[in-house]
Structures are given as structure tokens and as C-alpha cells.
Design a protein around this motif. Structure first.
Motif, PDB file in Angstrom:
ATOM      1  N   HIS A   1      22.008  19.082 -15.767  1.00 17.74           N
ATOM      2  CA  HIS A   1      22.915  19.890 -16.570  1.00 17.74           C
ATOM      3  C   HIS A   1      22.180  20.963 -17.377  1.00 17.74           C
ATOM      4  CE1 HIS A   1      25.316  16.118 -15.985  1.00 17.74           C
ATOM      5  NE2 HIS A   1      26.197  17.038 -15.626  1.00 17.74           N
ATOM      6  N   GLU A   2      22.906  22.050 -17.642  1.00 15.25           N
ATOM      7  CA  GLU A   2      22.336  23.177 -18.368  1.00 15.25           C
ATOM      8  C   GLU A   2      22.361  22.928 -19.870  1.00 15.25           C
ATOM      9  OE1 GLU A   2      24.398  26.721 -17.328  1.00 15.25           O
ATOM     10  OE2 GLU A   2      24.051  26.513 -15.170  1.00 15.25           O
TER      11      GLU A   2
ATOM     12  N   ARG B   1      21.753  25.319 -23.491  1.00 18.00           N
ATOM     13  CA  ARG B   1      21.588  26.685 -24.006  1.00 18.00           C
ATOM     14  C   ARG B   1      21.078  26.655 -25.435  1.00 18.00           C
ATOM     15  NH1 ARG B   1      25.323  28.986 -26.939  1.00 18.00           N
ATOM     16  NH2 ARG B   1      26.932  27.607 -26.036  1.00 18.00           N
TER      17      ARG B   1
ATOM     18  N   THR C   1      17.076  19.889 -10.843  1.00 17.84           N
ATOM     19  CA  THR C   1      18.384  19.866 -10.163  1.00 17.84           C
ATOM     20  C   THR C   1      18.316  19.166  -8.809  1.00 17.84           C
ATOM     21  OG1 THR C   1      18.146  22.009  -9.061  1.00 17.84           O
ATOM     22  CG2 THR C   1      19.044  22.028 -11.307  1.00 17.84           C
TER      23      THR C   1
ATOM     24  N   THR D   1      29.331  20.537 -23.346  1.00 21.03           N
ATOM     25  CA  THR D   1      27.976  21.016 -23.072  1.00 21.03           C
ATOM     26  C   THR D   1      27.092  20.745 -24.277  1.00 21.03           C
ATOM     27  OG1 THR D   1      28.475  23.239 -23.914  1.00 21.03           O
ATOM     28  CG2 THR D   1      28.798  22.867 -21.546  1.00 21.03           C
TER      29      THR D   1
ATOM     30  N   THR E   1      18.912  29.729 -21.273  1.00 18.41           N
ATOM     31  CA  THR E   1      19.566  28.572 -20.661  1.00 18.41           C
ATOM     32  C   THR E   1      18.591  27.936 -19.679  1.00 18.41           C
ATOM     33  OG1 THR E   1      21.721  29.641 -20.849  1.00 18.41           O
ATOM     34  CG2 THR E   1      21.557  27.773 -19.356  1.00 18.41           C
ATOM     35  N   THR E   2      18.470  26.613 -19.722  1.00 21.87           N
ATOM     36  CA  THR E   2      17.498  25.911 -18.874  1.00 21.87           C
ATOM     37  C   THR E   2      18.156  24.720 -18.192  1.00 21.87           C
ATOM     38  OG1 THR E   2      16.775  24.467 -20.685  1.00 21.87           O
ATOM     39  CG2 THR E   2      15.600  26.554 -20.402  1.00 21.87           C
ATOM     40  N   THR E   3      17.574  24.332 -17.058  1.00 17.88           N
ATOM     41  CA  THR E   3      17.889  23.068 -16.395  1.00 17.88           C
ATOM     42  C   THR E   3      16.589  22.433 -15.923  1.00 17.88           C
ATOM     43  OG1 THR E   3      18.111  24.044 -14.194  1.00 17.88           O
ATOM     44  CG2 THR E   3      20.089  23.966 -15.559  1.00 17.88           C
TER      45      THR E   3
ATOM     46  N   LEU F   1      17.643  30.125 -12.527  1.00 17.36           N
ATOM     47  CA  LEU F   1      18.776  29.242 -12.791  1.00 17.36           C
ATOM     48  C   LEU F   1      19.758  29.287 -11.630  1.00 17.36           C
ATOM     49  CD1 LEU F   1      19.812  27.412 -15.154  1.00 17.36           C
ATOM     50  CD2 LEU F   1      21.323  29.308 -15.753  1.00 17.36           C
ATOM     51  N   LYS F   2      20.235  28.110 -11.232  1.00 15.41           N
ATOM     52  CA  LYS F   2      21.225  27.917 -10.163  1.00 15.41           C
ATOM     53  C   LYS F   2      20.705  28.306  -8.783  1.00 15.41           C
ATOM     54  CE  LYS F   2      25.140  28.557 -13.304  1.00 15.41           C
ATOM     55  NZ  LYS F   2      26.371  29.319 -13.599  1.00 15.41           N
TER      56      LYS F   2
ATOM     57  N   ASN G   1      16.332  19.940 -22.061  1.00 10.75           N
ATOM     58  CA  ASN G   1      17.333  19.202 -21.295  1.00 10.75           C
ATOM     59  C   ASN G   1      17.246  17.703 -21.566  1.00 10.75           C
ATOM     60  OD1 ASN G   1      16.417  21.728 -19.489  1.00 10.75           O
ATOM     61  ND2 ASN G   1      18.569  21.292 -19.160  1.00 10.75           N
TER      62      ASN G   1
END
Length: 675
Positions: free
Chosen positions: A380-381, A383, A336, A234, A331-333, A299-300, A375
């Protein structure tokens, strides 16, 4: 607040990296500076730091010089720990590394080093709070230079940025990591909470996990355990970890547990608590309206992320946590979504207590706003941790760089603010009124009047350890119950077996299975010679004659005849004593060899035709005199010749009263034998 000097990677061989130098900040508490053209990647913190030669870990250039001047707070001293020392020169005249006590012309030499692959295991300590490090290079052909760390002497367990988990064999241990370990080129493998491969550098992994800051360093508490089959890679805190395969062991870090999610992913934060500067709305080719609302920035969460109507650095996404929280990370994305490969590659974080006055987050010892790495793709995440953490109710994410368009999904990490100290304040006293925070200040305002119930936040870096006493009781109690149960079952089984054994003991002392039937079955399989040697007592005709001559009368009960040995078998062995058919006289005439009785087999031509009576003295009396039951015997035994031709016939009779048992015939049968 103290500043820090940070030098990026310089030219290395064929490639050239940008050399970036932050502004040197001098304060009354300390002074940290460097000068010269031979300085490599360096971080000089207020209490620890990292130094290296230019080009490390490749060969350093010829004819260069660099000096680092380090100052720590008064009353403290500095010690150095070498990770690598590889300088080509035997006499230390042209290429060398020298340490001095003090700064300026009055400095005094502590030590001078040169040589290839030189090992310096001990810590080199100064006598004061100021130290000068000097590196000189002349003409040379080999040598990687040097790489070292420093810290104040209170941190006696200082390690370097190259120490790995496999270098320490304790199950749990504590070490002090210096600032600037991201200057190391060593790779790590793994992530939290699963752990890091044993071959990973400890301090670099600690920065990746968010346990310590690269700008400050700090103490780490390491826990070693058995390795796992696969390690995940990661990106976190500007450190990229790679995937890895099975290893013998791994390590992770013990933390304060304030790394739980704050409700965006789980829905604990309502849609009304999430707002944005603007929302992107548009109609697609199918005529459907797409809204990239702020509520999509979870997130998610499946679906569209948040995206502003305009893409500039004035856009922001805001989260209202409803009460003050300690925020330790984010935490970011990207989007997606494969059809919309948008993401934010850099952003700032602002926080506020009232939603009106905002402060931009800064790292420790920094004078400028911290810009976090975002990102690197839409999926992908990534942190980032806040060291030190923020305490605020409102949080804003301000994108500064993006790919194609701004699109982001977010989760905040942290926990409830510890209100233990404020809980002892009597409620009858109103909380003190605080002046509004100044925007220019770098200190975070404190809200003393607000309390909130604690929440259960799990430690995602290292699972909590259960109480040892509880664990011991959980093992001993079931074991004790099993032992007691086994003893009870043993006693019950023993008593049951004893009672069953007693009930099975009869006049003939037979077990619970039929020994007589078993022995009859076995006799059928044995030869006739062996059958004659059984344990039954046979008496000759003369002995029976002596008993008859004395007028002894035998008392006989109704006859009991031996049963066939095997059901359905008509062919029996020699000298059978089984009952003959009614109405037939088989004792006056020999039996034809090819005609067999249903119950008995024919006797051999050379043996006795009739069975020999058996007299068993169960009372252990002398063989010459037999006592009578009730004054005499009810029946007399006739004399029988040795050739067994007398007309008398005898059949087996069971015990009677435990006195005497004879093989005697019944009345009717005796008469038949007399014919």
C-alpha cells in the motif's frame, strides 16, 4: 528559528505509552515550557498549540499538577478555545483548571474552571503576550480532564481539534486549526481527492490531506458536498484514515493546486535521471539474473523496485528533475511483489540545487532533521507532505529503517516554480551571482537566474471551479436555441395545417378523409329506422308531380349510382338505390325473398318498391318555382303516385353547377320504369 515543546501520550489506565519530551528551546521571540507530573499530550507552537490533561480522554490521575507557560511574539495576545472540560469538583478547591495573565510570581488570574461536562463556548482572551495554564487534581472518582487549544488573537476563527465537518453547515467556510491536533484520538474516514466523511475532525483531516502541519497548524478552506457510497482509508502524514460507508455529506479542502505528480510514474522523468548509491543484482534458482535497478523505483510500475546491494543508512535514491521545481510531497510503496515483501518504514529527504551540496529537510520550528514515516507493508501507498515545500532540482531519499531489505518505489508531488516575479526582469541584465549555500544553514538557497515554462498541474485535493459567467452562458445559450427552434417549428406547422385545411375544403365541404365512405359504412351498422333519419332531403311524389306539371325540365348529366357500402358484401339494407344489373328488369316483378341482387337488397313488402326522388334546393329558392339553367330543364319529371307505383324510377345525381340537384333517372331507365 523557534523550537517547539512536544509531549507524547502519557500513562493511560491499564496501558502505558512512552512519554517523550523534545528539548525546550528558548529564543528572544517567545518561550514555551511545561512542568509537573500531570501534563498530557501537548504541542506548544509559536502561534498556536494544544494542551490536555494526563490520560485524556480517560480519567486523569489523582494528586497531580501541571503548568504550561506560553509566550507569543510581543504585541500579540493569546485566546483559548475549550474542546472538553470535565473536572470533578463543585467548589474548585481540589480539582480545577486556572488561567493566568503573565508568567511567574506576578501573574494574575484570568479564570478558574471546574465541573463535569462544563461548556465554555466563548474564547478566553489574555491581556498580554504571556499566559500560564495550571491544572490541579486531587482525589476524585470521575472526570476526563480537559482538552483545549490556543492561538494568537488575530485568528478569530480558531477551532479545536475535536470540531467535525458536521458541526458547520455552510457550503464553504474558512477556519484556523491549531498546532498539535494529532494528539486527538478521534478517527477520520476518507482521503484526498475524494473527500472525508462529515463525521471526521476537520483539523486532523487537514493534517492527513497535507493542508496544514501538525507542528504549526494553519488556516483551512473547507468545501462541503454530497456524500459518496464508500470512503477509502489511507496512511498519510502520520495519520491513518479508516474506510467508511455512505454518509449524507463530505468535505474536502481548497488548496493552491501544487499537488500534481512530477513525472516518475508517467515517464516524464527518464531512466537516466534516476540514480542510486548501489544496485542489487543476483541470480535466482532458475539461473535468471535479477537487477533491482534505480529505474524500477517508479510508483505503480510493474516489476522489480529499486534495492541497494547493501542495506545500511548510507544508501540513497536520487531523482534529477532537470530544473528547479516546487516539491510539496512524496508517495512511496514497498516492492509490491508478494514473493519479495520488502519495504522502507522510515526515511529522510535531502535536496540540492546543483547535486553537490545537500540539505536535509526539516519541518517548521524544528531543529532536527525530519524522519518521515514510511510504509507499513510492501503493497500500500503512504504519502507525506512537505510543509513548507522544497524548491530544488535534485531530491534524494535516504532510508533509515526497513523490513528485511530496502525496496522502494517513489513518486514526487509538486509543481513548477512560480516565476512571475522574475519574468519582469529584463533579460539584458545577467542574473546576480549567488554564493554557494552553507550546509549548516536551514534556509533553502534561491536560484534567481533560471526560468522554466509553466506546466498544467491539476489540483488533486479540490477540483477547480469553473467561471460562473461561463457556466451561466453554457446553460442559457442551449435553452435560447431550443426556444427559437420550437417557435419556428410551431409557425411552420400552423401554416402547413392551414394550407392543408384549405385544400381539403371542396364543394361538399369534406375534410381530407372521405366522409361519404365513412358515413356509408356507419349506416350499414345502424337500424333501418335510424338510416331514414339522415340529413338528406326527401320529397314526396306530390311535390315531384307539381314540378312535372309545370313543364319543368330537369337537366341531368350521366348517371352516377351509389356504390356498395362495403366491398364484397352482397346483402344490403332496405330501400337500396343501387344500380340493377344490365339486361334484367327487376322493377316489373317483385324480387323473390331468397334471391338478392349483386348490388341491391330487396325492398320490404310494406315499403315503396322504388326509391323516392329527392329534390334539394341548393339555391334557396321557393319550393313552388324552380329556375331553369339556360331557359328551362333538359328533362321532365313524370308524375309519381304516393304509393310509388308509377313507372318512374329515380337515382341519385350529384350537384350540377351549384343550382339544383334532384334524384332523377336517366332517359333509358325512365323508359324502363314506364313499362
Amino acid at each position: 528559528m523557534e523550537g517547539a515543546v512536544m509531549v507524547g501520550r502519557g500513562p493511560t489506565g491499564a496501558g502505558v505509552l512512552v512519554l517523550s519530551i523534545l528539548v525546550i528551546t528558548l529564543t528572544t521571540e517567545g518561550c514555551r515550557a511545561q512542568k509537573g507530573d500531570g501534563c498530557g499530550p501537548t504541542v506548544l507552537g509559536p502561534s498556536s498549540g494544544t494542551l490536555s490533561s494526563l490520560g485524556y480522554p480517560a480519567t486523569y490521575p489523582n494528586n497531580t499538577v501541571c503548568e504550561w507557560e506560553i509566550s507569543v511574539p510581543p504585541g500579540k495576545r493569546v485566546h483559548f478555545c475549550f474542546a472538553q472540560l470535565d473536572i470533578e469538583d463543585r467548589d474548585c478547591q481540589v480539582n480545577y483548571l486556572r488561567l493566568y495573565n503573565g508568567i511567574g510570581p506576578n501573574r494574575k488570574e484570568i479564570a478558574k474552571y471546574c465541573g463535569l461536562n462544563l461548556k465554555v463556548d466563548e474564547l478566553i482572551e489574555s491581556t498580554g503576550n504571556q499566559v500560564t495554564v495550571q491544572f490541579m487534581s486531587g482525589t476524585h472518582h470521575t472526570g476526563r480532564g480537559f482538552y483545549l487549544s490556543y492561538a494568537t488573537t488575530e485568528h478569530t476563527d480558531l477551532i479545536t481539534c475535536l470540531h467535525k465537518g458536521s458541526d458547520f453547515h455552510q457550503a464553504e467556510f474558512s477556519k484556523y486549526c491549531p498546532a498539535g491536533c494529532l494528539t486527538s484520538t478521534e478517527e477520520i474516514s476518507g482521503t484526498i481527492p475524494n473527500g472525508y466523511r462529515e463525521s471526521s475532525p476537520l483539523c486532523v483531516a487537514a493534517v492527513h490531506a497535507g493542508v496544514v502541519s501538525n507542528a504549526v497548524g494553519g488556516r483551512i478552506n473547507v468545501v462541503s458536498s454530497k456524500g459518496i457510497p464508500l470512503y477509502e482509508g489511507t496512511l498519510a502524514n502520520n495519520v491513518t484514515s479508516t474506510g467508511g460507508l455512505l454518509s449524507n455529506s463530505l468535505f474536502t479542502f481548497r488548496t493552491n493546486g501544487c499537488y500534481g505528480t512530477l513525472g516518475l510514474e508517467s515517464g516524464g522523468v527518464a531512466d537516466i535521471q534516476i540514480s542510486a548509491s548501489s544496485v542489487w543484482e543476483w541470480n535466482n534458482m532458475a539461473g535468471q539474473r535479477s537487477v533491482w535497478a534505480a529505474s524500477g523505483a517508479r510508483l505503480k510500475k510493474a516489476g522489480l523496485p529499486w534495492g541497494p546491494s547493501r542495506c545500511d543508512q548510507q544508501q540513497w535514491l536520487q531523482v534529477d528533475l532537470k530544473r528547479q521545481k516546487r516539491i510539496t510531497g512524496i508517495t512511496t510503496t514497498g516492492s509490491t511483489l508478494r514473493e519479495y515483501q520488502y519495504y522502507v518504514s522510515a526515511y529522510r529527504v535531502l535536496y540540492s540545487q546543483d547535486g553537490q551540496q545537500w540539505l536535509c529537510y526539516k519541518e517548521a520550528n524544528a531543529t532536527q532533521d525530519t524522519v518521515f514515516q514510511g510504509n507499513i507493508n510492501y503493497l500500500h501507498e503512504v504519502r507525506n507532505n512537505f510543509i513548507p515545500p522544497m524548491e530544488a532540482r535534485y531530491v534524494r531519499i535516504n532510508p533509515t529503517l526497513w523490513h528485511q531489505r530496502i525496496a522502494i518505489k517513489v513518486e514526487l508531488l509538486g509543481c513548477q516554480v512560480n516565476t512571475g516575479r522574475r519574468a519582469i526582469t529584463p533579460r539584458m541584465f545577467p542574473p546576480p551571482r549567488l554564493a554557494p549555500p552553507r550546509p549548516a544553514s536551514t534556509k533553502r538557497p534561491r536560484v534567481l537566474g533560471k526560468t522554466s515554462p509553466p506546466v498544467d498541474i491539476r489540483n488533486t485535493t479540490m477540483p477547480p471551479h469553473a467561471n460562473k459567467d461561463v457556466a451561466l452562458a453554457a446553460i442559457l445559450v442551449p435553452a435560447l436555441v431550443m426556444v427559437v427552434t420550437a417557435l419556428v417549428l410551431l409557425v411552420v406547422c400552423a401554416r402547413y395545417w392551414r394550407s392543408r385545411k384549405k385544400s381539403s375544403e371542396g364543394t361538399y365541404d369534406l375534410p381530407h378523409w372521405n366522409r361519404t365512405d365513412w358515413w356509408k359504412s356507419m349506416k350499414q351498422l345502424l337500424p333501418s329506422k335510424m338510416v331514414e333519419t339522415d340529413e338528406s332531403v326527401r320529397y314526396s311524389s306530390s311535390e315531384v308531380g307539381r314540378i312535372t306539371a309545370r313543364g319543368t325540365v330537369l337537366h341531368a348529366e350521366p348517371a352516377e349510382y351509389a356504390q356498395p357500402l362495403v366491398s364484397g358484401v352482397t346483402t344490403l339494407g332496405a330501400r337500396s338505390t343501387f344500380k340493377p344489373d344490365e339486361g334484367s328488369d327487376l322493377y316489373d316483378a317483385p324480387i323473390s325473398p331468397d334471391v338478392y341482387h349483386a348490388y341491391a337488397e330487396p325492398l320490404p313488402a310494406t315499403g315503396a318498391e322504388y326509391a323516392t326522388p329527392i329534390v334539394v334546393d341548393m339555391g334557396c329558392h321557393p319550393s313552388g318555382v324552380q329556375p331553369s339553367s339556360g331557359g328551362g330543364f333538359a328533362t321532365q319529371l313524370p308524375a309519381q303516385t304516393d304509393s310509388c307505383r308509377s313507372g318512374q324510377s329515380a337515382y341519385d345525381t350529384p350537384k350540377n353547377g351549384g343550382d339544383l340537384t334532384y334524384q332523377v333517372p336517366q332517359g333509358a331507365e325512365l323508359k324502363r320504369g314506364g313499362r
